[in-house]
Design a protein around this motif. Sequence first.
Motif, mmCIF file in Angstrom:
data_model
loop_
_atom_site.group_PDB
_atom_site.id
_atom_site.type_symbol
_atom_site.label_atom_id
_atom_site.label_comp_id
_atom_site.label_asym_id
_atom_site.label_seq_id
_atom_site.Cartn_x
_atom_site.Cartn_y
_atom_site.Cartn_z
ATOM 1 N N ILE A 109 71.304 71.214 50.677
ATOM 2 C CA ILE A 109 70.507 69.987 50.702
ATOM 3 C C ILE A 109 69.154 70.285 51.352
ATOM 4 C CG2 ILE A 109 70.303 67.670 51.693
ATOM 5 C CD1 ILE A 109 73.377 67.445 51.439
ATOM 6 N N GLY A 110 69.181 71.071 52.420
ATOM 7 C CA GLY A 110 67.933 71.461 53.076
ATOM 8 C C GLY A 110 67.000 72.192 52.126
ATOM 9 N N LEU A 111 67.548 73.070 51.305
ATOM 10 C CA LEU A 111 66.736 73.768 50.311
ATOM 11 C C LEU A 111 66.221 72.791 49.261
ATOM 12 C CD1 LEU A 111 65.592 76.408 49.151
ATOM 13 C CD2 LEU A 111 67.776 76.702 47.947
ATOM 14 N N ALA A 112 67.077 71.897 48.795
ATOM 15 C CA ALA A 112 66.669 70.903 47.787
ATOM 16 C C ALA A 112 65.531 70.035 48.314
ATOM 17 C CB ALA A 112 67.860 70.039 47.377
ATOM 18 N N LEU A 113 65.573 69.715 49.592
ATOM 19 C CA LEU A 113 64.511 68.891 50.174
ATOM 20 C C LEU A 113 63.124 69.516 50.018
ATOM 21 C CD1 LEU A 113 66.302 67.561 53.360
ATOM 22 C CD2 LEU A 113 65.144 66.144 51.647
ATOM 23 N N THR A 114 63.054 70.830 49.882
ATOM 24 C CA THR A 114 61.753 71.486 49.719
ATOM 25 C C THR A 114 61.147 71.227 48.348
ATOM 26 O OG1 THR A 114 62.625 73.610 48.900
ATOM 27 C CG2 THR A 114 62.439 73.347 51.310
ATOM 28 N N GLU A 115 61.954 70.735 47.397
ATOM 29 C CA GLU A 115 61.490 70.510 46.027
ATOM 30 C C GLU A 115 61.507 69.051 45.583
ATOM 31 O OE1 GLU A 115 60.119 72.723 44.044
ATOM 32 O OE2 GLU A 115 60.447 74.385 45.434
ATOM 33 N N ILE A 116 62.101 68.180 46.376
ATOM 34 C CA ILE A 116 62.257 66.776 45.983
ATOM 35 C C ILE A 116 60.914 66.054 46.077
ATOM 36 C CG2 ILE A 116 63.381 64.584 46.596
ATOM 37 C CD1 ILE A 116 65.231 66.695 45.289
ATOM 38 N N LYS A 117 60.559 65.341 45.007
ATOM 39 C CA LYS A 117 59.283 64.611 44.950
ATOM 40 C C LYS A 117 59.400 63.200 45.520
ATOM 41 C CE LYS A 117 57.427 67.983 42.572
ATOM 42 N NZ LYS A 117 57.405 69.177 43.348
ATOM 43 N N SER A 118 60.554 62.562 45.348
ATOM 44 C CA SER A 118 60.737 61.164 45.728
ATOM 45 C C SER A 118 61.035 61.013 47.222
ATOM 46 C CB SER A 118 61.894 60.563 44.909
ATOM 47 O OG SER A 118 62.322 59.353 45.473
ATOM 48 N N ASP A 119 60.216 60.227 47.910
ATOM 49 C CA ASP A 119 60.486 59.941 49.323
ATOM 50 C C ASP A 119 61.789 59.161 49.490
ATOM 51 O OD1 ASP A 119 58.264 61.262 50.319
ATOM 52 O OD2 ASP A 119 57.007 59.464 50.314
ATOM 53 N N GLU A 120 62.109 58.307 48.511
ATOM 54 C CA GLU A 120 63.367 57.559 48.571
ATOM 55 C C GLU A 120 64.552 58.520 48.605
ATOM 56 O OE1 GLU A 120 63.304 53.728 45.918
ATOM 57 O OE2 GLU A 120 62.128 55.312 44.949
ATOM 58 N N ILE A 121 64.526 59.529 47.747
ATOM 59 C CA ILE A 121 65.610 60.514 47.704
ATOM 60 C C ILE A 121 65.610 61.345 48.980
ATOM 61 C CG2 ILE A 121 66.502 62.579 46.544
ATOM 62 C CD1 ILE A 121 65.550 61.361 43.899
ATOM 63 N N ARG A 122 64.432 61.734 49.445
ATOM 64 C CA ARG A 122 64.341 62.542 50.671
ATOM 65 C C ARG A 122 65.033 61.819 51.836
ATOM 66 N NH1 ARG A 122 61.314 66.730 50.952
ATOM 67 N NH2 ARG A 122 60.781 66.482 53.144
ATOM 68 N N ASN A 123 64.787 60.511 51.962
ATOM 69 C CA ASN A 123 65.405 59.739 53.043
ATOM 70 C C ASN A 123 66.922 59.715 52.922
ATOM 71 O OD1 ASN A 123 62.903 59.168 54.194
ATOM 72 N ND2 ASN A 123 62.667 57.265 53.051
ATOM 73 N N VAL A 124 67.427 59.569 51.708
ATOM 74 C CA VAL A 124 68.883 59.581 51.487
ATOM 75 C C VAL A 124 69.457 60.947 51.857
ATOM 76 C CG1 VAL A 124 70.698 59.473 49.714
ATOM 77 C CG2 VAL A 124 68.870 57.757 49.740
ATOM 78 N N LEU A 125 68.777 62.017 51.449
ATOM 79 C CA LEU A 125 69.286 63.368 51.716
ATOM 80 C C LEU A 125 69.308 63.689 53.202
ATOM 81 C CD1 LEU A 125 67.660 65.420 48.811
ATOM 82 C CD2 LEU A 125 69.993 64.501 48.959
ATOM 83 N N ILE A 126 68.290 63.266 53.923
ATOM 84 C CA ILE A 126 68.263 63.507 55.376
ATOM 85 C C ILE A 126 69.410 62.751 56.053
ATOM 86 C CG2 ILE A 126 66.926 63.117 57.485
ATOM 87 C CD1 ILE A 126 64.399 63.748 55.677
ATOM 88 N N ASP A 127 69.664 61.519 55.603
ATOM 89 C CA ASP A 127 70.794 60.758 56.121
ATOM 90 C C ASP A 127 72.115 61.483 55.823
ATOM 91 O OD1 ASP A 127 72.019 58.258 57.246
ATOM 92 O OD2 ASP A 127 72.763 58.054 55.195
ATOM 93 N N LEU A 128 72.244 62.001 54.594
ATOM 94 C CA LEU A 128 73.466 62.737 54.225
ATOM 95 C C LEU A 128 73.637 63.974 55.092
ATOM 96 C CD1 LEU A 128 73.567 62.564 50.320
ATOM 97 C CD2 LEU A 128 75.053 61.379 51.960
ATOM 98 N N GLN A 129 72.556 64.694 55.366
ATOM 99 C CA GLN A 129 72.669 65.886 56.208
ATOM 100 C C GLN A 129 73.255 65.528 57.570
ATOM 101 O OE1 GLN A 129 68.622 67.661 55.880
ATOM 102 N NE2 GLN A 129 69.779 69.492 55.302
ATOM 103 N N ASN A 130 72.772 64.444 58.162
ATOM 104 C CA ASN A 130 73.294 64.030 59.466
ATOM 105 C C ASN A 130 74.767 63.629 59.376
ATOM 106 O OD1 ASN A 130 71.080 64.018 61.596
ATOM 107 N ND2 ASN A 130 70.054 63.095 59.850
ATOM 108 N N LYS A 131 75.133 62.937 58.308
ATOM 109 C CA LYS A 131 76.540 62.540 58.135
ATOM 110 C C LYS A 131 77.424 63.762 57.892
ATOM 111 C CE LYS A 131 76.054 57.764 56.874
ATOM 112 N NZ LYS A 131 74.902 57.115 56.285
ATOM 113 N N LEU A 132 76.919 64.753 57.169
ATOM 114 C CA LEU A 132 77.717 65.957 56.902
ATOM 115 C C LEU A 132 77.974 66.748 58.184
ATOM 116 C CD1 LEU A 132 76.290 67.018 53.441
ATOM 117 C CD2 LEU A 132 78.613 66.195 53.935
#
Length: 183
Positions: A41-64
């Motif tokens: 997910i951390g690697l994917a965050l380097t390529e994600i264009k959408s801030d909405e998706i970035r926020n979801v992914l950061i939340d998922l990282q913390n939950k994981l």
Amino acid sequence: MKIYTKAGDKGETSLFGGERVQKNNQRINAYGTVDELNAFIGLALTEIKSDEIRNVLIDLQNKLFIVGSDLATPDTEKNKKLNITRTGEDFIKKAEADIDIFTEKLDELRNFILPGGSKGSAMLHVCRTICRRAEREIVALKNFEKINENIIVFLNRISDLFFVLSRYENKVSNYPDTIWKPQ
């Protein structure tokens, strides 16, 4: 403080709470795959264009991280006093809400689609497959040891979430879904 302890040099590691197990123990496989997912997910965050998706992914990282500590801490009487945060139903409800929010922004899916499109979308598909593997590892662990059932449900939901997020990332990056065409 040194990062290396040498405690694992003979192929063993400690679970949270102190129990020593082999590094190929199913519990280690399970939370190791969750850790792999978090790293990707951390690697994917380097390529994600959408801030909405970035926020979801950061939340998922913390939950994981919580999922990993939940898996690394067997639910025993001895470990109850450690007061570990466990994977809760709120994790599942948030994932379902996110799936619904992003699904509403997409065209209805009428065909199977192939992973790909933008680089960010393709990486989210890899996250989905790593998540499915983590789910399988945890189900295998459940065959031998008691685990928090919410973990399996949460991973099942977020694998669906990664699919929806991959489609949305393609949409905001102006890549159409690639429809599967059987030969």
